[in-house]
Design a protein around this motif. Structure first.
Motif, PDB file in Angstrom:
ATOM      1  N   ASN A 176       0.862  -1.175   0.000  1.00 32.12           N
ATOM      2  CA  ASN A 176       0.000   0.000   0.000  1.00 32.12           C
ATOM      3  C   ASN A 176       0.903   1.231   0.000  1.00 32.12           C
ATOM      4  N   ALA A 177       0.917   1.955  -1.100  1.00 28.63           N
ATOM      5  CA  ALA A 177       1.768   3.147  -1.230  1.00 28.63           C
ATOM      6  C   ALA A 177       1.375   4.242  -0.246  1.00 28.63           C
ATOM      7  N   ASP A 178       0.183   4.164   0.345  1.00 29.06           N
ATOM      8  CA  ASP A 178      -0.252   5.176   1.298  1.00 29.06           C
ATOM      9  C   ASP A 178       0.356   5.003   2.688  1.00 29.06           C
ATOM     10  N   LEU A 179       0.986   3.865   2.944  1.00 32.62           N
ATOM     11  CA  LEU A 179       1.605   3.673   4.254  1.00 32.62           C
ATOM     12  C   LEU A 179       2.785   4.621   4.393  1.00 32.62           C
ATOM     13  N   ALA A 180       2.771   5.409   5.432  1.00 29.10           N
ATOM     14  CA  ALA A 180       3.831   6.400   5.635  1.00 29.10           C
ATOM     15  C   ALA A 180       5.160   5.731   6.004  1.00 29.10           C
ATOM     16  N   GLU A 181       5.062   4.632   6.723  1.00 26.19           N
ATOM     17  CA  GLU A 181       6.270   3.907   7.112  1.00 26.19           C
ATOM     18  C   GLU A 181       6.062   2.420   6.867  1.00 26.19           C
ATOM     19  N   LYS A 182       7.093   1.760   6.402  1.00 23.47           N
ATOM     20  CA  LYS A 182       7.006   0.320   6.158  1.00 23.47           C
ATOM     21  C   LYS A 182       6.873  -0.416   7.494  1.00 23.47           C
ATOM     22  N   PRO A 183       5.962  -1.376   7.558  1.00 28.29           N
ATOM     23  CA  PRO A 183       5.848  -2.197   8.769  1.00 28.29           C
ATOM     24  C   PRO A 183       7.131  -3.007   9.007  1.00 28.29           C
ATOM     25  N   ALA A 184       7.357  -3.413  10.244  1.00 29.72           N
ATOM     26  CA  ALA A 184       8.571  -4.147  10.624  1.00 29.72           C
ATOM     27  C   ALA A 184       8.762  -5.415   9.795  1.00 29.72           C
ATOM     28  N   ALA A 185       7.677  -6.146   9.525  1.00 34.39           N
ATOM     29  CA  ALA A 185       7.793  -7.384   8.744  1.00 34.39           C
ATOM     30  C   ALA A 185       8.269  -7.096   7.321  1.00 34.39           C
ATOM     31  N   VAL A 186       7.850  -5.977   6.773  1.00 36.51           N
ATOM     32  CA  VAL A 186       8.280  -5.589   5.429  1.00 36.51           C
ATOM     33  C   VAL A 186       9.754  -5.202   5.452  1.00 36.51           C
ATOM     34  N   LYS A 187      10.152  -4.430   6.447  1.00 42.13           N
ATOM     35  CA  LYS A 187      11.565  -4.040   6.569  1.00 42.13           C
ATOM     36  C   LYS A 187      12.456  -5.274   6.667  1.00 42.13           C
ATOM     37  N   GLN A 188      12.027  -6.258   7.445  1.00 42.01           N
ATOM     38  CA  GLN A 188      12.796  -7.496   7.604  1.00 42.01           C
ATOM     39  C   GLN A 188      12.896  -8.236   6.269  1.00 42.01           C
ATOM     40  N   LEU A 189      11.790  -8.361   5.558  1.00 42.73           N
ATOM     41  CA  LEU A 189      11.790  -9.036   4.262  1.00 42.73           C
ATOM     42  C   LEU A 189      12.712  -8.324   3.275  1.00 42.73           C
ATOM     43  N   LEU A 190      12.627  -7.017   3.207  1.00 41.56           N
ATOM     44  CA  LEU A 190      13.456  -6.252   2.269  1.00 41.56           C
ATOM     45  C   LEU A 190      14.942  -6.379   2.617  1.00 41.56           C
ATOM     46  N   LYS A 191      15.245  -6.399   3.904  1.00 36.70           N
ATOM     47  CA  LYS A 191      16.630  -6.595   4.342  1.00 36.70           C
ATOM     48  C   LYS A 191      17.139  -7.961   3.885  1.00 36.70           C
ATOM     49  N   GLN A 192      16.309  -8.991   4.072  1.00 32.20           N
ATOM     50  CA  GLN A 192      16.703 -10.338   3.672  1.00 32.20           C
ATOM     51  C   GLN A 192      16.901 -10.430   2.158  1.00 32.20           C
ATOM     52  N   ILE A 193      16.025  -9.824   1.399  1.00 37.08           N
ATOM     53  CA  ILE A 193      16.158  -9.847  -0.061  1.00 37.08           C
ATOM     54  C   ILE A 193      17.443  -9.129  -0.469  1.00 37.08           C
ATOM     55  N   GLY A 194      17.716  -7.998   0.163  1.00 37.95           N
ATOM     56  CA  GLY A 194      18.924  -7.248  -0.153  1.00 37.95           C
ATOM     57  C   GLY A 194      20.197  -8.017   0.145  1.00 37.95           C
ATOM     58  N   GLU A 195      20.192  -8.830   1.190  1.00 34.69           N
ATOM     59  CA  GLU A 195      21.369  -9.608   1.579  1.00 34.69           C
ATOM     60  C   GLU A 195      21.534 -10.888   0.764  1.00 34.69           C
ATOM     61  N   ALA A 196      20.490 -11.302   0.068  1.00 36.43           N
ATOM     62  CA  ALA A 196      20.528 -12.567  -0.671  1.00 36.43           C
ATOM     63  C   ALA A 196      21.281 -12.424  -1.991  1.00 36.43           C
ATOM     64  N   ASP A 197      22.055 -13.464  -2.293  1.00 34.89           N
ATOM     65  CA  ASP A 197      22.726 -13.552  -3.596  1.00 34.89           C
ATOM     66  C   ASP A 197      21.772 -14.094  -4.650  1.00 34.89           C
ATOM     67  N   ALA A 198      20.764 -14.841  -4.210  1.00 38.24           N
ATOM     68  CA  ALA A 198      19.781 -15.447  -5.106  1.00 38.24           C
ATOM     69  C   ALA A 198      18.498 -15.679  -4.322  1.00 38.24           C
ATOM     70  N   LEU A 199      17.417 -15.881  -5.057  1.00 35.92           N
ATOM     71  CA  LEU A 199      16.118 -16.157  -4.450  1.00 35.92           C
ATOM     72  C   LEU A 199      15.633 -17.535  -4.895  1.00 35.92           C
ATOM     73  N   LEU A 200      14.838 -18.168  -4.046  1.00 32.29           N
ATOM     74  CA  LEU A 200      14.218 -19.452  -4.352  1.00 32.29           C
ATOM     75  C   LEU A 200      12.746 -19.316  -4.004  1.00 32.29           C
ATOM     76  N   PHE A 201      11.892 -19.427  -5.007  1.00 31.08           N
ATOM     77  CA  PHE A 201      10.459 -19.253  -4.786  1.00 31.08           C
ATOM     78  C   PHE A 201       9.756 -20.601  -4.694  1.00 31.08           C
ATOM     79  N   GLY A 202       8.955 -20.790  -3.642  1.00 30.55           N
ATOM     80  CA  GLY A 202       8.019 -21.902  -3.529  1.00 30.55           C
ATOM     81  C   GLY A 202       6.688 -21.370  -4.029  1.00 30.55           C
ATOM     82  N   CYS A 203       6.288 -21.828  -5.214  1.00 29.49           N
ATOM     83  CA  CYS A 203       5.175 -21.206  -5.935  1.00 29.49           C
ATOM     84  C   CYS A 203       3.937 -22.095  -5.976  1.00 29.49           C
ATOM     85  N   PRO A 204       2.983 -21.890  -5.068  1.00 26.84           N
ATOM     86  CA  PRO A 204       1.715 -22.602  -5.161  1.00 26.84           C
ATOM     87  C   PRO A 204       0.907 -22.080  -6.343  1.00 26.84           C
TER      88      PRO A 204
END
Length: 181
Positions: A47-75
Motif C-alpha cells: 500500500n503506497a499510502d503507508l507512511a512507514e514500512k511495517p517491521a515485517a516488510v523491513k525485515q523481508l526487504l533486508k533479507q532480499i537485499g542480503e541474498a545472492d539469489a532467491l528461491l520461490f516456492g510457488c503454489p
C-alpha cells in the motif's frame, strides 16, 4: 563459493507442500549454499499510502537485499501465483531503482494438483521479466502434491522429486556464479 539464498513461499500454511519443498531444499543445499526461509505471515498487502514500512516488510526487504539469489516456492491458486508471493515481490520492486531485484538470480519450484504448479510458475516468470529478476530456465520442479510425494506435515518424501530439487539447487549455484562475473 558461498551463496546466500532467500527462500520465499507463496503459501502461508505451516504444513504447505510448497513450504515442504523449501524445507527440503534448505536441508539439502549444496556445499557453500545457505538457504534462509522468509516469513510472510505479518507482511501486509503493498500500500503506497503507508507512511512507514511495517517491521515485517523491513525485515523481508533486508533479507532480499542480503541474498545472492532467491528461491520461490510457488503454489498455484486459480491457475496463477499466490497473492503472498506476488505481494513480497511487489514490496521489493518499489525500492528505489528496483535495486533489490534487478539482476538477481531466482529458481522456482512448486507443488500442487494435476500439472504441479506449471501455470502459476509461468505467470511468475512473466512477473520476473518485469522486475528484472533472472529466473533459472532448467531444471524445472513441478510436483504433484496429492500423489503421496509428501507426508501429512507437508514434508517432501518422494525420492524422484528430492533429486529434482537437488539438481535445481546445483543449477542455481552455477547460475548465480555465472551472473556474478
Amino acid at each position: 563459493m558461498s551463496i546466500n539464498v532467500l527462500a520465499i513461499c507463496g503459501s502461508l500454511r505451516a504444513k504447505s507442500t510448497n513450504r515442504g519443498l523449501l524445507r527440503y531444499a534448505q536441508a539439502h543445499a549444496p556445499d557453500g549454499m545457505k538457504i534462509h526461509l522468509a516469513d510472510l505471515q505479518d507482511v501486509p498487502f503493498y500500500n503506497a499510502d503507508l507512511a512507514e514500512k511495517p517491521a515485517a516488510v523491513k525485515q523481508l526487504l533486508k533479507q532480499i537485499g542480503e541474498a545472492d539469489a532467491l528461491l520461490f516456492g510457488c503454489p498455484e491458486y486459480n491457475y496463477s501465483l499466490a497473492p503472498a508471493l506476488k505481494n513480497a515481490i511487489d514490496w521489493a520492486s518499489r525500492e528505489p531503482d528496483n535495486q533489490l531485484l534487478t539482476g538477481k538470480p531466482v529458481a522456482i519450484m512448486g507443488a500442487g494438483g494435476g500439472m504441479g504448479t506449471s501455470r502459476a510458475q509461468y505467470h511468475l516468470r512473466q512477473v520476473c521479466v518485469y522486475v528484472n529478476l533472472y529466473p533459472l530456465n532448467q531444471p524445472e520442479v513441478f510436483a504433484n502434491a496429492f500423489t503421496g510425494s509428501f507426508d501429512n506435515d507437508g514434508n517432501l518424501t518422494d525420492e524422484k522429486i528430492q533429486g529434482m530439487v537437488r539438481k535445481q539447487l546445483d543449477a542455481l549455484a552455477k547460475w548465480q556464479q555465472q551472473l556474478a562475473r
